[in-house]
Design a protein around this motif. Structure first.
Motif, PDB file in Angstrom:
ATOM      1  N   ASN A  33       0.804  -1.126  -0.504  1.00  0.00           N
ATOM      2  CA  ASN A  33       0.349   0.020  -0.419  1.00  0.00           C
ATOM      3  C   ASN A  33       0.896   1.048   0.244  1.00  0.00           C
ATOM      4  OD1 ASN A  33      -2.604  -1.231  -0.042  1.00  0.00           O
ATOM      5  ND2 ASN A  33      -3.016  -1.402   2.159  1.00  0.00           N
TER       6      ASN A  33
ATOM      7  N   ASP B 232      -5.658   3.219   7.004  1.00  0.00           N
ATOM      8  CA  ASP B 232      -5.336   2.898   5.258  1.00  0.00           C
ATOM      9  C   ASP B 232      -4.854   3.775   4.773  1.00  0.00           C
ATOM     10  OD1 ASP B 232      -5.795   1.830   2.963  1.00  0.00           O
ATOM     11  OD2 ASP B 232      -7.795   2.565   2.921  1.00  0.00           O
TER      12      ASP B 232
ATOM     13  N   ARG C 297      -7.578   4.020  -4.099  1.00  0.00           N
ATOM     14  CA  ARG C 297      -6.807   2.485  -4.190  1.00  0.00           C
ATOM     15  C   ARG C 297      -8.007   1.346  -5.071  1.00  0.00           C
ATOM     16  NH1 ARG C 297      -6.563  -1.031   0.928  1.00  0.00           N
ATOM     17  NH2 ARG C 297      -5.424   0.828   1.026  1.00  0.00           N
TER      18      ARG C 297
END
Length: 277
Positions: A152, A276, A172
């Motif tokens: 990520n 995230d 994403r």
């Protein structure tokens, strides 16, 4: 088997139309420069075919005539690395994607010429504010050895490069989160040069990460609950990633200060929880 190759005029025109830069918006590397010999020059650019020059090649289109295959409309100027990249995965790098790259790069090259010497501070400040949103994410806040997911992290750096070059910040899943203008639209030449330097550092981050994974300096494990297990086998690697990101934010903070935009960009911003990217 015959190939429908470009002639020299077509190759030169493809290169000139993008200012001798790679047309990949995640690269934009300059492909021409001087040799030590004052009469010589170096070229690392390639006039690549969007649809392959011969049967069996990447993205080959049987509907095209020989003349169409070797025409400038079927060409894109790339650095040698990106030329190999697009032919190694012709599904991911489709003809439509390459045509979009070509359009964006030609537009960016024209804007660099048109904006030369003309400064529009109002528009420039809006673009810088957009870039500030791109850097306001954990990928530019957390120490490297505290990353929740290395994959990520790499994707976040890639998305930031794309946003700076194209003006589209994507989530994403590929959806557009914010839309503005890329750095080629900056009319202030100093800010444009500084953003070019930031782009070079961002690309260096991605290249060093990919090398570290290939050489097992970073070992990637499984992912669970959005946390990825990994091992950094080269302890100096983390320090390099942290220093490079600190330099990126230092340069960007200088731009914000010159633009009169309030910013609190510094690295790292320590956190106690995973987020995230």
């Amino acid at each position: 088997m015959s190939r429908d190759n470009f002639d020299m005029t077509t190759k030169e025109t493809l290169a000139k139309r993008v200012g001798f830069r790679c047309s990949n918006p995640n690269c934009r590397k300059l492909t021409s420069g001087p040799q030590i010999d004052s009469a010589g020059s170096i070229n690392i650019g390639v006039a690549a075919h969007i649809s392959a020059a011969s049967l069996g090649g990447p993205r080959y289109d049987s509907q095209l005539t020989s003349e169409e295959r070797k025409s400038i409309d079927n060409g894109i100027w790339l650095c040698q690395n990106c030329a190999k990249l697009i032919d190694n995965d012709s599904v991911l790098y489709s003809s439509d994607i390459l045509l979009e790259w070509k359009h964006l790069s030609e537009k960016a090259a024209l804007l660099e010429i048109q904006n030369n010497g003309v400064i529009n501070l109002v528009d420039d400040r809006e673009i810088i504010k957009f870039f500030a949103q791109c850097f306001d994410r954990p990928a530019f806040q957390d120490p490297f050895d505290q990353e929740g997911s290395m994959e990520n992290f790499d994707k976040a750096i890639e998305d930031t490069i794309t946003a700076i070059n194209t003006g589209a910040l994507r989530a994403r899943d590929g959806g557009v989160l914010q839309k503005s203008k890329g750095k080629a639209y900056l009319s202030n030449p100093l800010w444009r040069r500084k953003m070019d330097a930031i782009g070079d550092l961002l690309r260096a981050l991605r290249e060093r990460y990919e090398l570290a994974v290939r050489t097992n300096d970073i070992h990637l494990g499984s992912t669970s609950d959005e946390r990825q297990f990994y091992c950094i086998n080269d302890r100096q690697l983390g320090a390099w990633f942290d220093l490079t990101r600190a330099e990126i934010l230092k340069i960007f903070s200088e731009i914000c200060g010159e633009a009169g935009i309030s910013s609190e960009f510094q690295f790292p911003r320590h956190r106690r929880f995973w987020r995230d990217r």
